[in-house]
Design a protein around this motif. Structure first.
Motif, PDB file in Angstrom:
ATOM      1  N   HIS A   5       1.899  -6.114   3.540  1.00 30.62           N
ATOM      2  CA  HIS A   5       1.330  -7.245   4.270  1.00 30.62           C
ATOM      3  C   HIS A   5       1.573  -8.505   3.450  1.00 30.62           C
ATOM      4  O   HIS A   5       1.244  -8.539   2.255  1.00 30.62           O
ATOM      5  CB  HIS A   5      -0.182  -7.076   4.469  1.00 30.62           C
ATOM      6  CG  HIS A   5      -0.570  -5.837   5.185  1.00 30.62           C
ATOM      7  ND1 HIS A   5      -0.324  -5.633   6.517  1.00 30.62           N
ATOM      8  CD2 HIS A   5      -1.202  -4.722   4.736  1.00 30.62           C
ATOM      9  CE1 HIS A   5      -0.795  -4.445   6.868  1.00 30.62           C
ATOM     10  NE2 HIS A   5      -1.323  -3.872   5.801  1.00 30.62           N
ATOM     11  N   SER A  43       3.787  -8.073   8.533  1.00 28.59           N
ATOM     12  CA  SER A  43       3.562  -6.718   8.021  1.00 28.59           C
ATOM     13  C   SER A  43       4.716  -5.806   8.390  1.00 28.59           C
ATOM     14  O   SER A  43       5.337  -5.976   9.440  1.00 28.59           O
ATOM     15  CB  SER A  43       2.266  -6.147   8.611  1.00 28.59           C
ATOM     16  OG  SER A  43       1.165  -6.963   8.299  1.00 28.59           O
ATOM     17  N   THR A  86       2.977   0.546   3.416  1.00 28.16           N
ATOM     18  CA  THR A  86       2.766  -0.606   4.283  1.00 28.16           C
ATOM     19  C   THR A  86       2.763  -1.847   3.403  1.00 28.16           C
ATOM     20  O   THR A  86       2.276  -1.804   2.279  1.00 28.16           O
ATOM     21  CB  THR A  86       1.420  -0.498   5.025  1.00 28.16           C
ATOM     22  OG1 THR A  86       1.379   0.741   5.731  1.00 28.16           O
ATOM     23  CG2 THR A  86       1.239  -1.634   6.012  1.00 28.16           C
ATOM     24  N   ALA A 104      -2.858  -0.906  15.488  1.00 28.10           N
ATOM     25  CA  ALA A 104      -4.191  -1.508  15.402  1.00 28.10           C
ATOM     26  C   ALA A 104      -4.404  -2.568  16.475  1.00 28.10           C
ATOM     27  O   ALA A 104      -3.538  -3.199  16.958  1.00 28.10           O
ATOM     28  CB  ALA A 104      -4.421  -2.115  14.031  1.00 28.10           C
ATOM     29  N   SER A 131       6.038  -1.423   7.790  1.00 31.90           N
ATOM     30  CA  SER A 131       5.691  -0.094   7.286  1.00 31.90           C
ATOM     31  C   SER A 131       6.928   0.784   7.308  1.00 31.90           C
ATOM     32  O   SER A 131       7.894   0.523   8.017  1.00 31.90           O
ATOM     33  CB  SER A 131       4.571   0.545   8.110  1.00 31.90           C
ATOM     34  OG  SER A 131       5.017   0.830   9.417  1.00 31.90           O
ATOM     35  N   ILE A 141       0.879  -1.165   0.000  1.00 29.79           N
ATOM     36  CA  ILE A 141       0.000   0.000   0.000  1.00 29.79           C
ATOM     37  C   ILE A 141       0.920   1.220   0.000  1.00 29.79           C
ATOM     38  O   ILE A 141       1.548   1.527   1.016  1.00 29.79           O
ATOM     39  CB  ILE A 141      -0.929  -0.005   1.229  1.00 29.79           C
ATOM     40  CG1 ILE A 141      -1.744  -1.292   1.240  1.00 29.79           C
ATOM     41  CG2 ILE A 141      -1.811   1.237   1.232  1.00 29.79           C
ATOM     42  CD1 ILE A 141      -2.386  -1.610   2.563  1.00 29.79           C
ATOM     43  N   ASP A 175     -12.414 -10.407   9.767  1.00 26.02           N
ATOM     44  CA  ASP A 175     -11.317  -9.697  10.421  1.00 26.02           C
ATOM     45  C   ASP A 175     -10.334 -10.652  11.087  1.00 26.02           C
ATOM     46  O   ASP A 175      -9.170 -10.312  11.258  1.00 26.02           O
ATOM     47  CB  ASP A 175     -11.858  -8.716  11.468  1.00 26.02           C
ATOM     48  CG  ASP A 175     -12.528  -7.512  10.822  1.00 26.02           C
ATOM     49  OD1 ASP A 175     -12.277  -7.256   9.619  1.00 26.02           O
ATOM     50  OD2 ASP A 175     -13.304  -6.838  11.505  1.00 26.02           O
ATOM     51  N   GLN A 208      -7.543 -11.371   8.483  1.00 25.45           N
ATOM     52  CA  GLN A 208      -6.985 -10.245   7.765  1.00 25.45           C
ATOM     53  C   GLN A 208      -5.833  -9.645   8.596  1.00 25.45           C
ATOM     54  O   GLN A 208      -5.817  -9.759   9.808  1.00 25.45           O
ATOM     55  CB  GLN A 208      -8.042  -9.174   7.501  1.00 25.45           C
ATOM     56  CG  GLN A 208      -9.166  -9.660   6.594  1.00 25.45           C
ATOM     57  CD  GLN A 208      -8.641 -10.121   5.249  1.00 25.45           C
ATOM     58  OE1 GLN A 208      -7.890  -9.428   4.600  1.00 25.45           O
ATOM     59  NE2 GLN A 208      -9.044 -11.324   4.854  1.00 25.45           N
ATOM     60  N   PHE A 259      -3.444  -6.935  10.602  1.00 25.22           N
ATOM     61  CA  PHE A 259      -3.657  -5.688  11.329  1.00 25.22           C
ATOM     62  C   PHE A 259      -3.259  -4.565  10.375  1.00 25.22           C
ATOM     63  O   PHE A 259      -2.221  -4.646   9.716  1.00 25.22           O
ATOM     64  CB  PHE A 259      -2.783  -5.611  12.592  1.00 25.22           C
ATOM     65  CG  PHE A 259      -3.183  -6.572  13.669  1.00 25.22           C
ATOM     66  CD1 PHE A 259      -4.477  -6.605  14.171  1.00 25.22           C
ATOM     67  CD2 PHE A 259      -2.244  -7.444  14.211  1.00 25.22           C
ATOM     68  CE1 PHE A 259      -4.830  -7.477  15.170  1.00 25.22           C
ATOM     69  CE2 PHE A 259      -2.592  -8.313  15.217  1.00 25.22           C
ATOM     70  CZ  PHE A 259      -3.884  -8.344  15.702  1.00 25.22           C
ATOM     71  N   GLU A 260      -4.054  -3.507  10.303  1.00 26.92           N
ATOM     72  CA  GLU A 260      -3.769  -2.409   9.382  1.00 26.92           C
ATOM     73  C   GLU A 260      -2.447  -1.725   9.694  1.00 26.92           C
ATOM     74  O   GLU A 260      -1.714  -1.319   8.810  1.00 26.92           O
ATOM     75  CB  GLU A 260      -4.913  -1.404   9.437  1.00 26.92           C
ATOM     76  CG  GLU A 260      -4.771  -0.283   8.458  1.00 26.92           C
ATOM     77  CD  GLU A 260      -5.948   0.657   8.503  1.00 26.92           C
ATOM     78  OE1 GLU A 260      -5.734   1.856   8.337  1.00 26.92           O
ATOM     79  OE2 GLU A 260      -7.086   0.196   8.714  1.00 26.92           O
ATOM     80  N   SER A 261      -2.149  -1.595  10.993  1.00 27.24           N
ATOM     81  CA  SER A 261      -0.913  -0.933  11.398  1.00 27.24           C
ATOM     82  C   SER A 261      -0.448  -1.533  12.725  1.00 27.24           C
ATOM     83  O   SER A 261      -1.135  -2.326  13.335  1.00 27.24           O
ATOM     84  CB  SER A 261      -1.131   0.568  11.554  1.00 27.24           C
ATOM     85  OG  SER A 261      -1.952   0.830  12.674  1.00 27.24           O
TER      86      SER A 261
END
Length: 97
Positions: free
Chosen positions: A35, A49, A33, A97, A51, A25, A87, A90, A92-94
């Protein structure tokens, strides 16, 4: 979704596992980021993940990526279904999170 990332493929092959899918992303402000869903016989599956930032070194041919945070989300064996969009499976977005 990344189609081919040689370094990710090599890491998976070395340990008889896989990373799939892999997502980058990339935002216009230079932050990114990544993943990667992993699945390995001994450790199971989950998301790795990272970033950080990306930029150009010479504005033409050389890019630079600096990852400064990393996190893992383990996936419970009972939820290890590649088609499940819940969820629970999936990333963690960050890190926050």
């Amino acid at each position: 979704r990344i189609i081919y990332a040689p370094h990710i493929y090599t890491m998976g092959s070395l340990f008889q596992g896989s990373f799939d899918p892999v997502y980058y992303i990339m935002k216009p402000n230079g932050k990114m980021t990544s993943h990667a869903r992993y699945n390995f016989p001994i450790i199971g599956s989950g998301w790795l993940s990272v970033s950080g930032t990306y930029s150009s070194e010479d504005e033409e041919n050389v890019c630079r990526v600096d990852f400064d945070k990393a996190w893992v989300k383990l996936i419970d064996k009972k939820n290890n279904n590649d088609d499940d969009d819940s969820d629970d499976v999936q990333p963690f977005e960050s890190l926050e999170a």
